[in-house]
Scaffold this motif. Structure first.
Motif, short mmCIF file in Angstrom:
data_model
loop_
_atom_site.label_atom_id
_atom_site.label_comp_id
_atom_site.label_asym_id
_atom_site.label_seq_id
_atom_site.Cartn_x
_atom_site.Cartn_y
_atom_site.Cartn_z
N TYR A 264 0.84 -1.22 0.00
CA TYR A 264 0.00 0.00 0.00
C TYR A 264 0.86 1.26 0.00
CZ TYR A 264 -3.08 -3.67 1.65
OH TYR A 264 -3.77 -4.86 1.76
N ALA A 311 -1.69 7.55 -4.87
CA ALA A 311 -2.00 6.32 -4.11
C ALA A 311 -1.63 6.48 -2.63
CB ALA A 311 -1.24 5.14 -4.71
N SER A 314 -4.19 8.74 -0.95
CA SER A 314 -5.48 8.08 -0.85
C SER A 314 -5.47 7.03 0.27
CB SER A 314 -5.73 7.43 -2.22
OG SER A 314 -6.98 6.95 -2.30
N ASN A 315 -4.37 6.27 0.37
CA ASN A 315 -4.29 5.26 1.42
C ASN A 315 -4.12 5.88 2.81
OD1 ASN A 315 -4.77 2.91 0.01
ND2 ASN A 315 -2.62 2.61 -0.54
N GLU A 323 -10.93 2.83 6.60
CA GLU A 323 -11.39 2.15 5.37
C GLU A 323 -10.29 1.23 4.86
OE1 GLU A 323 -12.25 5.49 2.87
OE2 GLU A 323 -13.98 6.10 4.09
N THR A 326 -5.77 0.31 -0.61
CA THR A 326 -5.72 -0.25 -1.96
C THR A 326 -4.26 -0.50 -2.33
OG1 THR A 326 -7.64 1.08 -2.52
CG2 THR A 326 -6.41 0.16 -4.37
#
Ligand code: FAD
Length: 414
Positions: A264, A311, A314-315, A323, A326
């Motif tokens: 991740y 990314a 977002s992570n 949550e 990804t």
């Protein structure tokens, strides 16, 4: 937004850092956002540094990655021209080189990579190329005229040579391996690159190393391991980069050739890395690595910095919101402009078991070549044919078997 993430700090105010900051705002982060950059500049684009800036087609006003109003909308607290010097993970704080502490709840490390310099090369007229300031110094030396030598025929070296030739300068290109870009392209296509340089009038010396730097205050040339002397009043060294991780020593993070992250791109809770500095296990590689432990990679290309910055951000947000994260598993991609041709590559091209030109031909200087590894289509290289690259990207992503990839190529030809 949960209360846990009030202050996010991004270290490295360039391509990956900027894309991380934009993603944070796009995905609803309303807290304090700080971008720390060692260079005095707002984020600017590096690919033109070895291309349009050196040829003189562009000036520095074309380099900024975003307009002033786009940057204003991001509500960033800019800390520019100052370097992060250390990180204390437990205290969730970093320290700038002047000792000022900066606390964070979330951290994104995007400090990129720094060029390797060669011992003995500390002479006037010898350069490496990473920043706008480096490019301007090289351009000023190009404008003085005189012979240029470039050490290292990777992307940067090959592009510098190409820009020098575009200005009509006399150029030598010295490469320790047997051909330019041998690592990323393999022997067949590297031989094509060698022909491209020679036909453009480059004095290409392969299988040669620099053993001595000649000159007093200013460089006058280099001696090769063959004993030959290459005269030059400007030398550009392009022998690779190292991830900029020195400031993370003793931080408690796992550091090797890059900041070691999980799938991740997370280095520790609430700490992520992105861009040239990040080493992570790209799940896309798994079928290519039979006996090996899950392989990790570090990518030194533009598109990766954009996507990985996004990314990481977002992570980080997903983690703070409880949550699922990804995995970041892209197909690597790069392009390079040399002597008027654009070379594009996607996937894993080297080492490979087989390479086959499936469209066009090397003689036409317009072609697409497919690469196989362990029986699968692993990569594609397209020269002067971007459309062909795009056609194979999905097949690469799908881990298509080699024989099926060749069949798809034959179908495309008919
Ligand atoms: C001349 C050149 C040409 C290129 N051409 C191409 C190309 O044609 N195609 C392609 O795919 N890719 C190309 N690339 C590669 C691409 O530009 C890089 O992959 C991309 O810039 C990586 O972005 P990044 O944000 O990870 O790192 P960088 O752009 O290197 O940014 C890292 C930033 O962090 C700063 N920093 C470092 N340490 C600290 C610290 N301790 N504290 C604060 N700030 C710090 C640095 O000063 C720098 O501004 C090129 C690169 C160069 C140099």
């Amino acid at each position: 937004m949960t209360e846990s993430l009030k202050r996010v700090v991004v270290v490295g105010a360039s391509l990956a850092g900027l894309n991380a900051a934009e993603t944070l705002r796009d995905q609803g982060f309303e807290g304090e956002l700080t971008l720390i950059g060692a260079e005095p500049n707002l984020p600017y684009d590096r690919p033109p540094l070895s291309k349009q800036l050196l040829t003189g087609e562009w000036d520095v006003d074309r380099l900024p990655l975003r307009s002033e109003s786009e940057l204003e909308a991001l509500r960033i607290n800019w800390v520019l021209g100052r370097r992060a010097a250390s990180l204390d993970l437990a205290a969730r704080a970093l320290r700038l080189e002047d000792g000022e502490p900066i606390a964070f709840d979330g951290l994104i490390i995007a400090t990129g990579a720094s060029p390797i310099s060669l011992p003995g090369s500390e002479l006037e007229g010898v350069h490496t190329l990473r920043s706008e300031a480096d490019a301007l110094r090289i351009r000023a030396d190009f404008e003085r005229g005189g012979r240029v030598a470039v050490v290292g025929a990777g992307f940067i070296g090959a592009e510098v040579v190409s820009s020098a030739r575009a200005r009509g300068l006399d150029v030598a290109l010295i490469e320790a391996l047997d051909a330019p870009m041998l690592g990323p392209l393999g022997p067949d296509l590297a031989a094509f690159m060698a022909d491209l340089h020679r036909d453009a009038g480059v004095d290409l010396r392969t299988g040669r190393r620099v053993t001595e730097w000649l000159g007093g205050e200013r460089v006058e040339g280099v001696r090769l391991d063959s004993g030959e002397v290459i005269e030059a009043s400007t030398v550009v060294v392009g022998v690779g980069v190292r991830p900029t991780v020195g400031w993370l020593a003793n931080s408690g993070l796992s550091i090797g050739d890059g900041v070691i992250c999980d799938q991740y791109v997370r280095a520790a809770p609430d700490v992520y890395a992105a861009g040239d500095v990040c080493r992570w296990p790209n799940a896309y590689l798994r079928p290519f690595a039979y006996a090996e432990p899950q392989p990790t990679m570090r990518v030194e290309h533009w598109t990766n910095a954009v996507e990985q910055g996004a990314a990481a951000a977002s992570n980080l947000l997903a983690e703070s919101r409880g949550e699922p994260l990804t995995a970041f598993s892209p197909i690597p991609y790069f392009w390079s402009d040399q002597h008027g041709l654009t070379v594009m590559a996607a996937g894993i091209t080297s080492p490979h078991d087989a390479v086959q030109v499936v469209h066009g031909s090397l003689a036409e200087r317009r072609f697409a070549a497919l690469y196989a590894r362990h029986g699968y289509l692993s990569g594609v290289v397209a020269v002067a044919w971007p459309r062909m690259l795009r056609r194979y990207q999905q097949l690469i992503r799908d881990h298509t078997e080699w024989r099926d990839a060749l069949a798809a190529a034959r179908e495309l030809e008919t």
